[in-house]
Scaffold this motif. Structure first.
Motif, PDB file in Angstrom:
ATOM      1  N   VAL A 166      70.215  45.754  25.308  1.00 37.18           N
ATOM      2  CA  VAL A 166      69.357  46.568  26.555  1.00 37.18           C
ATOM      3  C   VAL A 166      67.750  46.465  26.052  1.00 37.18           C
ATOM      4  N   ASP A 167      67.508  46.285  24.991  1.00 34.15           N
ATOM      5  CA  ASP A 167      65.985  46.173  24.674  1.00 34.15           C
ATOM      6  C   ASP A 167      65.476  44.769  24.989  1.00 34.15           C
ATOM      7  N   ILE A 168      66.166  43.891  25.076  1.00 31.11           N
ATOM      8  CA  ILE A 168      65.726  42.575  25.338  1.00 31.11           C
ATOM      9  C   ILE A 168      65.764  42.206  27.075  1.00 31.11           C
ATOM     10  N   ALA A 169      66.835  42.917  27.580  1.00 31.72           N
ATOM     11  CA  ALA A 169      66.939  42.845  29.096  1.00 31.72           C
ATOM     12  C   ALA A 169      65.576  43.874  29.478  1.00 31.72           C
ATOM     13  N   GLN A 170      65.452  44.920  29.059  1.00 32.50           N
ATOM     14  CA  GLN A 170      64.396  45.703  29.435  1.00 32.50           C
ATOM     15  C   GLN A 170      63.034  45.015  29.399  1.00 32.50           C
ATOM     16  N   ALA A 171      62.931  44.229  28.317  1.00 30.28           N
ATOM     17  CA  ALA A 171      61.573  43.530  28.144  1.00 30.28           C
ATOM     18  C   ALA A 171      61.447  42.501  28.996  1.00 30.28           C
ATOM     19  N   ILE A 172      62.364  41.999  29.637  1.00 28.70           N
ATOM     20  CA  ILE A 172      62.368  40.556  30.471  1.00 28.70           C
ATOM     21  C   ILE A 172      62.216  41.256  31.873  1.00 28.70           C
ATOM     22  N   GLY A 173      62.310  42.560  32.030  1.00 34.52           N
ATOM     23  CA  GLY A 173      62.484  43.150  33.633  1.00 34.52           C
ATOM     24  C   GLY A 173      63.447  43.434  34.249  1.00 34.52           C
ATOM     25  N   ALA A 174      64.539  43.416  33.646  1.00 33.45           N
ATOM     26  CA  ALA A 174      65.724  43.817  34.276  1.00 33.45           C
ATOM     27  C   ALA A 174      65.773  45.185  34.735  1.00 33.45           C
ATOM     28  N   ARG A 224      82.966  52.228  23.990  1.00 32.65           N
ATOM     29  CA  ARG A 224      81.631  52.679  23.868  1.00 32.65           C
ATOM     30  C   ARG A 224      80.804  52.699  22.842  1.00 32.65           C
ATOM     31  N   GLY A 225      79.645  53.436  22.862  1.00 30.63           N
ATOM     32  CA  GLY A 225      78.760  52.820  21.787  1.00 30.63           C
ATOM     33  C   GLY A 225      77.289  53.387  22.064  1.00 30.63           C
ATOM     34  N   ASN A 226      76.446  53.254  20.773  1.00 30.40           N
ATOM     35  CA  ASN A 226      75.172  53.815  21.061  1.00 30.40           C
ATOM     36  C   ASN A 226      74.243  52.546  21.163  1.00 30.40           C
ATOM     37  N   ILE A 227      73.092  52.985  22.082  1.00 32.33           N
ATOM     38  CA  ILE A 227      72.103  51.670  22.192  1.00 32.33           C
ATOM     39  C   ILE A 227      70.775  52.032  21.852  1.00 32.33           C
ATOM     40  N   PHE A 228      70.775  52.944  20.878  1.00 30.58           N
ATOM     41  CA  PHE A 228      69.296  53.389  20.322  1.00 30.58           C
ATOM     42  C   PHE A 228      69.280  52.504  19.281  1.00 30.58           C
ATOM     43  N   THR A 229      68.042  51.756  19.128  1.00 31.30           N
ATOM     44  CA  THR A 229      67.766  50.993  17.876  1.00 31.30           C
ATOM     45  C   THR A 229      67.071  51.438  16.888  1.00 31.30           C
ATOM     46  N   GLY A 230      66.557  52.552  17.036  1.00 31.86           N
ATOM     47  CA  GLY A 230      66.225  53.125  15.839  1.00 31.86           C
ATOM     48  C   GLY A 230      67.152  53.641  14.760  1.00 31.86           C
ATOM     49  N   ASP A 231      66.502  54.453  13.551  1.00 32.83           N
ATOM     50  CA  ASP A 231      67.428  54.883  12.534  1.00 32.83           C
ATOM     51  C   ASP A 231      67.332  56.456  12.603  1.00 32.83           C
ATOM     52  N   GLY A 232      68.832  56.967  12.482  1.00 36.98           N
ATOM     53  CA  GLY A 232      68.537  58.427  12.338  1.00 36.98           C
ATOM     54  C   GLY A 232      68.517  59.203  13.776  1.00 36.98           C
ATOM     55  N   LYS A 256      78.007  38.923  19.292  1.00 34.86           N
ATOM     56  CA  LYS A 256      76.752  38.169  18.761  1.00 34.86           C
ATOM     57  C   LYS A 256      75.839  39.126  18.168  1.00 34.86           C
ATOM     58  N   ILE A 257      75.251  40.054  18.869  1.00 37.34           N
ATOM     59  CA  ILE A 257      74.286  40.849  18.409  1.00 37.34           C
ATOM     60  C   ILE A 257      74.332  42.246  18.894  1.00 37.34           C
ATOM     61  N   PHE A 258      73.947  43.516  18.294  1.00 35.18           N
ATOM     62  CA  PHE A 258      74.111  44.914  18.528  1.00 35.18           C
ATOM     63  C   PHE A 258      73.614  44.916  19.861  1.00 35.18           C
ATOM     64  N   ARG A 259      74.429  45.732  20.506  1.00 35.19           N
ATOM     65  CA  ARG A 259      74.470  46.414  22.082  1.00 35.19           C
ATOM     66  C   ARG A 259      73.171  46.845  22.381  1.00 35.19           C
ATOM     67  N   TYR A 316      75.535  36.470  26.205  1.00 35.82           N
ATOM     68  CA  TYR A 316      75.739  37.781  25.560  1.00 35.82           C
ATOM     69  C   TYR A 316      74.356  38.329  25.453  1.00 35.82           C
ATOM     70  N   GLY A 317      73.532  38.249  26.284  1.00 31.15           N
ATOM     71  CA  GLY A 317      72.363  39.188  26.366  1.00 31.15           C
ATOM     72  C   GLY A 317      71.235  38.706  25.454  1.00 31.15           C
ATOM     73  N   ARG A 318      71.336  37.732  24.471  1.00 35.99           N
ATOM     74  CA  ARG A 318      70.483  37.267  23.612  1.00 35.99           C
ATOM     75  C   ARG A 318      69.448  36.584  24.041  1.00 35.99           C
ATOM     76  N   VAL A 319      68.210  36.594  23.400  1.00 40.51           N
ATOM     77  CA  VAL A 319      66.982  36.103  23.559  1.00 40.51           C
ATOM     78  C   VAL A 319      67.319  34.727  24.173  1.00 40.51           C
ATOM     79  N   GLU A 320      68.003  33.722  23.661  1.00 36.72           N
ATOM     80  CA  GLU A 320      68.316  32.507  24.013  1.00 36.72           C
ATOM     81  C   GLU A 320      69.002  32.349  25.127  1.00 36.72           C
TER      82      GLU A 320
END
Length: 429
Positions: free
Chosen positions: A238-246, A282-290, A231-234, A204-208
């Motif tokens: 992406v943020d987790i995968a990016q942080a790990i180096g994908a 489809r969907g948004n992958i921006f993790t900020g607000d507004g 399980k978690i927001f899409r 699911y692309g979670r940290v665990e």
């Protein structure tokens, strides 16, 4: 002497830092003065308490009033018109047929934010609010939105060692793509980029999930990952995968969770509401607000805007595909099998493997995102019923209006119900 040496004046002479020059001699403690001060404090406290009690008892209140309504200072005419059964009156006035009518009107066309069809829905809501007797306010904003390319669709391709295309993932949906106004599948705010690399399945692309891969000595850095929705927001995936180096992310909705297969129902849309193999979320992958460019502030024409490069938008490409396409790609994955009892298993007719890479180690996955961001106008439609007792306090009932396609469930079911509530409340005013 200070900790840094002797202090001196501008002329070089030492400054006398003795205690007698810095602190005045302490005055002797005066007991009589202390008693007077304490008496004043106690008297003031008692006076304040008495005043509060007298003021409270002076407010008229009918303790025998069965309604339980108690609004100090409210005019009697408003007290008499107060009705604790108003919620029931609203419920009794709701007509489900009108909600259905609203839903059909709102979802008549695809209406992604910032496009003409969405402004037509603005006009519809404005007209309905006015018809119901509400004050109407339409507030424009200038926000950063995201759209797929109209000419070069995003793509996911499986390449062999000679970079020949073995499989090109379906980019169109059989029941939707020919309909006017339907945008191709995409992830909003994904950067436009082309990457080629081995593929890793990351649950699911979670940290665990990534921690488990690392525990199995499976490296994700420099690879494209494919993950299941859920399980978690899409955007967090992406943020987790990016942080790990994908290098990029591909997402799909697994049939174990998006069809009725677990209950024995093999039907899919259009026979029923379950997701078909080429259906794409489809969907948004921006993790900020507004609005990304005006974080924390309304995106009006007076707002300061950050440069797009300076805000926290995704830095690696991401794209969604259907589970039909995911099956055709993942059946070729190499590596170890995922644990049989884990939630990594799914409903596709394949052996779920982690990778990295494919059974033929020369194969690669190619992810090409051609979407773009642009500033566009959007509008909020606000219907107002002004209160009589406390007109400066607000009770908000709202819903978002735009949709990736038709939005019959999300969000238009809520908007259709909100319109009917507005109609009934307008009749009670």
């Amino acid at each position: 002497m200070t900790p840094f040496g002797p202090m001196s004046n501008e002329d070089g002479s030492d400054v006398n830092t003795s205690r007698s020059h810095l602190v005045s001699p302490a005055r002797p403690f005066n007991c009589s003065t202390s008693r007077v001060t304490l008496l004043i404090i106690v008297t003031s406290a008692l006076t304040l308490t008495a005043g509060l009690l007298l003021g409270r008892s002076a407010i008229p209140r009918d303790d025998d009033d069965e309604s339980g309504v108690f609004l100090p200072g409210a005019p009697q005419r408003l007290m008499e018109s107060g009705d604790l059964d108003v919620a029931q009156k609203i419920l009794d006035g709701i007509e489900t047929g009108k909600i259905e009518e609203n839903l059909r009107l709102i979802t008549a066309k695809p209406h992604i934010a910032g496009r003409q069809a969405d402004f037509e829905v603005v006009d519809l809501l404005k007209a309905r609010f006015q018809e119901y007797g509400l004050q109407v306010q339409v507030t424009p904003y200038d926000v950063l939105l995201s759209y797929p390319s109209d000419t070069v669709p995003n793509s996911v391709r499986l390449l062999d060692g000679d970079r020949e295309v073995i499989y090109d993932a379906v980019t169109d949906e059989s029941d939707l793509s020919e309909q006017p106004g339907v945008v191709r599948p995409f992830h909003a705010y994904s950067p436009a980029r082309l990457v080629e690399a081995p593929l890793v399945f990351a649950g699911y692309g979670r940290v665990e999930d990534f921690e488990w891969l690392r525990s199995q000595n499976i490296n994700v850095t420099g690879h494209v990952v494919i993950v299941k929705y859920g399980k978690i927001f899409r955007g967090d995936k992406v943020d987790i995968a990016q942080a790990i180096g994908a290098l990029g992310v591909i997402m799909y909705a697994d049939p174990a969770e998006y069809t009725g297969m677990r209950s024995g129902d093999t039907r899919v849309y259009p026979e029923t509401w379950w997701l078909p193999p080429d259906g794409v979320q489809r969907g948004n992958i921006f993790t900020g607000d507004g609005d990304p460019l005006t974080p924390g502030y309304p995106a009006n024409n007076l707002a300061y805007r950050f440069n797009e490069a300076d805000v926290k938008l995704p830095k690696i490409p991401s794209h969604p595909i259907g589970y039909g396409a995911a099956e055709k790609i993942m059946k070729h994955l190499g590596g170890m099998e995922v644990p049989g009892a884990s939630d990594w298993q799914g409903g596709m007719n394949i052996t779920y493997r982690t990778g990295p890479g494919f059974l033929d180690t020369s194969w690669r996955i190619q992810l090409n995102v051609t979407s773009h961001n642009q500033r566009a106008k959007v509008e909020n439609v606000i219907g107002i019923i002004k209160g009589e007792i406390e007109p400066d306090r607000y009770v908000l009932l709202g819903n978002h209006r735009d949709a990736w396609i038709y939005g019959a469930l999300d969000p238009s079911a809520g908007t259709a119900a909100m319109l009917e509530i507005a109609r009934v409340m307008g009749k009670l005013v």
